[in-house]
Design a protein around this motif. Structure first.
Motif, mmCIF file in Angstrom:
data_model
loop_
_atom_site.group_PDB
_atom_site.id
_atom_site.type_symbol
_atom_site.label_atom_id
_atom_site.label_comp_id
_atom_site.label_asym_id
_atom_site.label_seq_id
_atom_site.Cartn_x
_atom_site.Cartn_y
_atom_site.Cartn_z
ATOM 1 N N UNK A 89 0.761 -1.324 0.066
ATOM 2 C CA UNK A 89 -0.108 -0.054 0.107
ATOM 3 C C UNK A 89 0.768 1.286 -0.103
ATOM 4 N N UNK A 90 0.508 2.077 -0.713
ATOM 5 C CA UNK A 90 1.355 3.442 -1.039
ATOM 6 C C UNK A 90 0.346 4.582 -0.725
ATOM 7 N N UNK A 91 1.186 5.717 -0.335
ATOM 8 C CA UNK A 91 0.576 6.947 -0.211
ATOM 9 C C UNK A 91 0.102 7.589 -1.548
ATOM 10 N N UNK A 92 -1.138 8.230 -1.785
ATOM 11 C CA UNK A 92 -1.417 8.788 -3.141
ATOM 12 C C UNK A 92 -1.179 10.300 -2.848
ATOM 13 N N UNK A 93 -1.922 11.034 -1.797
ATOM 14 C CA UNK A 93 -1.922 12.088 -1.614
ATOM 15 C C UNK A 93 -2.802 12.654 -0.376
ATOM 16 N N UNK A 94 -2.681 13.745 -0.008
ATOM 17 C CA UNK A 94 -3.218 14.306 1.183
ATOM 18 C C UNK A 94 -4.029 15.548 0.823
ATOM 19 N N UNK A 95 -5.039 15.838 1.774
ATOM 20 C CA UNK A 95 -5.677 17.152 1.695
ATOM 21 C C UNK A 95 -6.042 17.473 3.016
ATOM 22 N N UNK A 96 -5.613 18.801 3.302
ATOM 23 C CA UNK A 96 -5.497 19.485 4.476
ATOM 24 C C UNK A 96 -6.967 19.834 4.847
ATOM 25 N N UNK A 97 -7.382 20.369 5.990
ATOM 26 C CA UNK A 97 -8.529 20.883 6.653
ATOM 27 C C UNK A 97 -8.805 22.414 5.562
ATOM 28 N N UNK A 98 -8.007 22.934 5.191
ATOM 29 C CA UNK A 98 -8.123 23.932 4.426
ATOM 30 C C UNK A 98 -8.179 23.716 3.190
ATOM 31 N N UNK A 99 -8.137 22.481 2.631
ATOM 32 C CA UNK A 99 -8.258 22.327 1.127
ATOM 33 C C UNK A 99 -7.097 22.228 0.306
ATOM 34 N N UNK A 100 -5.864 22.230 0.879
ATOM 35 C CA UNK A 100 -4.777 22.156 0.190
ATOM 36 C C UNK A 100 -4.346 20.723 0.019
ATOM 37 N N UNK A 101 -3.991 20.354 -1.086
ATOM 38 C CA UNK A 101 -3.715 18.786 -1.496
ATOM 39 C C UNK A 101 -2.253 18.813 -1.894
ATOM 40 N N UNK A 102 -1.698 17.790 -1.411
ATOM 41 C CA UNK A 102 -0.452 17.406 -1.455
ATOM 42 C C UNK A 102 -0.442 15.832 -2.146
ATOM 43 N N UNK A 103 0.684 15.752 -3.180
ATOM 44 C CA UNK A 103 0.633 14.351 -3.828
ATOM 45 C C UNK A 103 1.798 13.726 -3.927
ATOM 46 N N UNK A 104 1.781 12.346 -3.881
ATOM 47 C CA UNK A 104 3.147 11.728 -3.976
ATOM 48 C C UNK A 104 3.845 11.923 -5.131
ATOM 49 N N UNK A 105 5.104 11.677 -5.100
ATOM 50 C CA UNK A 105 5.930 12.082 -6.424
ATOM 51 C C UNK A 105 5.424 10.865 -7.483
ATOM 52 N N UNK A 106 5.066 9.835 -7.037
ATOM 53 C CA UNK A 106 4.987 8.846 -7.867
ATOM 54 C C UNK A 106 3.342 8.862 -8.370
ATOM 55 N N UNK A 107 2.868 9.925 -8.320
ATOM 56 C CA UNK A 107 1.285 10.155 -9.041
ATOM 57 C C UNK A 107 1.587 11.567 -9.679
ATOM 58 N N UNK A 108 0.820 11.412 -10.910
ATOM 59 C CA UNK A 108 1.065 12.539 -11.822
ATOM 60 C C UNK A 108 -0.024 13.511 -11.674
ATOM 61 N N UNK A 109 -0.161 14.414 -12.603
ATOM 62 C CA UNK A 109 -1.142 15.495 -12.593
ATOM 63 C C UNK A 109 -2.569 14.815 -13.030
#
Length: 114
Positions: A45-65
């Motif tokens: 299992x791998x991390x894809x991305x996270x979204x903060x309470x404020x709605x800011x998303x961060x993505x793993x380098x292995x995931x593209x646009x």
């Protein structure tokens, strides 16, 4: 009671679009962040991305646009949209939440055929 329930997976043709949903119980929806993970066949299992309470998303380098995480605060739902689906996107997708990210959903299967 804490719940995270994924939905929206299925079998799709390559090139299509899917939007996965994670319905999150209100008592943890306002945690600092929520995340998507995936488990591809034969891989950990791998991390894809996270979204903060404020709605800011961060993505793993292995995931593209092609991947976009969003949230609907009125509905207590987190989304993961995947555009231009490829066979390598085939996986079980999980959401994760809680103030310590200690809770997981049951997963939703995405199968992409070429």
């Amino acid at each position: 009671q804490v719940q995270l329930v994924e939905s929206g997976g299925g079998s799709v043709q390559a090139g299509g679009t899917l939007r996965l949903s994670c319905a999150v119980s209100r008592n943890i929806f306002d945690a600092p962040g929520m995340a998507w993970y995936r488990e591809r066949p034969g891989k950990e299992r791998e991390w894809v991305g996270t979204i903060t309470r404020e709605g800011v998303a961060h993505y793993a380098e292995s995931v593209d646009a092609r991947f976009t995480i969003s949230r609907d605060n009125a509905k207590n739902i987190m989304y993961l949209q995947i555009d231009s689906l490829k066979s390598e996107d085939t996986a079980v997708y999980y959401c994760r939440g809680g103030y310590g990210l200690q809770y997981w959903g049951q997963g939703t299967q995405v199968t992409v055929s070429s």
